[in-house]
Design a protein around this motif. Structure first.
Motif, PDB file in Angstrom:
ATOM      1  N   LEU A 125       0.801  -1.217   0.000  1.00  0.00           N
ATOM      2  CA  LEU A 125       0.000   0.000   0.000  1.00  0.00           C
ATOM      3  C   LEU A 125       0.836   1.271   0.000  1.00  0.00           C
ATOM      4  O   LEU A 125       0.454   2.263  -0.630  1.00  0.00           O
ATOM      5  CB  LEU A 125      -0.861   0.044   1.280  1.00  0.00           C
ATOM      6  CG  LEU A 125      -2.105  -0.807   1.326  1.00  0.00           C
ATOM      7  CD1 LEU A 125      -2.613  -0.882   2.766  1.00  0.00           C
ATOM      8  CD2 LEU A 125      -3.181  -0.220   0.420  1.00  0.00           C
ATOM      9  N   ASP A 126       1.952   1.259   0.767  1.00  0.00           N
ATOM     10  CA  ASP A 126       2.578   2.560   1.032  1.00  0.00           C
ATOM     11  C   ASP A 126       4.036   2.434   1.448  1.00  0.00           C
ATOM     12  O   ASP A 126       4.540   1.331   1.709  1.00  0.00           O
ATOM     13  CB  ASP A 126       1.778   3.319   2.108  1.00  0.00           C
ATOM     14  CG  ASP A 126       1.389   2.437   3.297  1.00  0.00           C
ATOM     15  OD1 ASP A 126       2.018   1.383   3.490  1.00  0.00           O
ATOM     16  OD2 ASP A 126       0.458   2.798   4.031  1.00  0.00           O
ATOM     17  N   ILE A 143      -6.244  -0.348   9.714  1.00  0.00           N
ATOM     18  CA  ILE A 143      -6.852   0.978   9.889  1.00  0.00           C
ATOM     19  C   ILE A 143      -6.028   1.740  10.919  1.00  0.00           C
ATOM     20  O   ILE A 143      -5.644   1.187  11.948  1.00  0.00           O
ATOM     21  CB  ILE A 143      -8.352   0.871  10.302  1.00  0.00           C
ATOM     22  CG1 ILE A 143      -9.003   2.244  10.418  1.00  0.00           C
ATOM     23  CG2 ILE A 143      -8.526   0.047  11.572  1.00  0.00           C
ATOM     24  CD1 ILE A 143     -10.526   2.214  10.566  1.00  0.00           C
ATOM     25  N   GLY A 144      -5.746   2.998  10.598  1.00  0.00           N
ATOM     26  CA  GLY A 144      -5.004   3.843  11.534  1.00  0.00           C
ATOM     27  C   GLY A 144      -5.962   4.630  12.410  1.00  0.00           C
ATOM     28  O   GLY A 144      -7.174   4.664  12.155  1.00  0.00           O
ATOM     29  N   HIS A 203      -7.344   6.128   8.526  1.00  0.00           N
ATOM     30  CA  HIS A 203      -6.714   5.929   7.212  1.00  0.00           C
ATOM     31  C   HIS A 203      -6.661   4.457   6.830  1.00  0.00           C
ATOM     32  O   HIS A 203      -6.574   3.575   7.664  1.00  0.00           O
ATOM     33  CB  HIS A 203      -5.318   6.573   7.141  1.00  0.00           C
ATOM     34  CG  HIS A 203      -4.230   5.939   7.952  1.00  0.00           C
ATOM     35  ND1 HIS A 203      -3.198   6.672   8.509  1.00  0.00           N
ATOM     36  CD2 HIS A 203      -3.978   4.659   8.303  1.00  0.00           C
ATOM     37  CE1 HIS A 203      -2.370   5.859   9.145  1.00  0.00           C
ATOM     38  NE2 HIS A 203      -2.823   4.640   9.042  1.00  0.00           N
TER      39      HIS A 203
END
Ligand code: GLP
Length: 250
Positions: A66-67, A133-134, A138
């Protein structure tokens, strides 16, 4: 949307590891979307166990993370490249060229983002996207507000997120990079199947907001309610604020 609540975190991890393993076995060319964070370490541990037991072959698997933090080289112990090597890639038989993580030190970040989108497209899109989930709600690093049609891009990290992730940076939020590359909400929604996992009381409030609050760009996780093949797996602690007042199919 399916919401599964398990008695304890280990059951949630096992449930997701089994879903991923089934996807790898089902498809001749599985394309996975992978995530990072403390929660995911447990899922990778179970997948590595299955591989070491001879029950899971990653040789045809392609993955897209994802990142990644901007400014951290793949060799940096706090980079998500390094995390993925440590927890999954080094322990399974996935071809290195098929394991994609955005390059946070690319000379031109915008070009890197466009290439990442193109690579996902060229692989035929993502079959199963794993999500955490943050605290800001997010998914990936899609901080509020993130447009639901956003694509892979550079984002500024919220102070809440920098504090939440500071445990990897000597508990110093100022050492957490201020920017990251992340798949967009739109990129995530394009995956054919979404699986979001959250465990622990600390996630209960944001999980409830994502599931029961307005579908809003200020809580990017709420976007998964727009997807027609999404599963949310919670342990009882993460589900403890969830009021089950939602009108959508569970
Ligand atoms: C990071 C990642 C997110 C992940 C979140 C949850 O911020 N960018 O994709 O959902 O961590 O982390 P944890 O599992 O440690 O709570």
């Amino acid at each position: 949307m399916n919401v599964i609540v398990t008695d304890n975190p280990e059951q949630a991890f096992q449930c997701i590891a089994d879903m991923i393993a089934n996807e790898i076995r089902r498809s001749s060319t599985p394309v996975l979307g992978l995530a990072t964070g403390r929660t995911m370490e447990n899922i990778y541990r179970l997948l590595v166990q299955q591989h070491k037991a001879g029950a899971l072959d990653f040789s045809d698997t392609t993955s897209f993370n994802l990142d990644e933090y901007v400014g951290l080289a793949p060799t940096d112990p706090n980079s998500y490249h390094h995390y993925m090597q440590d927890h999954l890639f080094a322990h399974v038989n996935m071809e290195a060229s098929r394991a994609h993580v955005p390059n946070g030190i690319a000379p031109e970040l915008e070009v890197e983002c466009a290439h990442y989108e193109a690579a996902i497209h060229a692989a035929g899109g993502i079959d199963l996207q794993l999500l955490g989930i943050g605290e800001t709600g997010h998914i990936g690093f899609n901080e509020p507000p993130s447009a639901f049609d956003s694509r892979t891009r550079v984002v500024h990290l919220d102070e809440v997120t920098r504090r939440q992730n500071s445990c990897m940076f000597d508990n110093d939020p100022d050492r957490v990079p201020s920017h990251a590359l992340t798949m967009g909400v739109g990129t995530i929604l394009d995956a054919r199947r979404l699986v979001l996992v959250a465990v622990g009381k600390g996630k209960a409030a944001i999980v409830n907001e994502a599931l029961n609050g307005p579908i809003s760009e200020t809580v990017s996780a709420s976007a998964i309610r727009l997807h027609d093949n999404a599963t949310i797996i919670l342990d009882t602690a993460a589900a403890s604020d969830w009021k089950r007042t939602t009108r959508w199919r569970c």
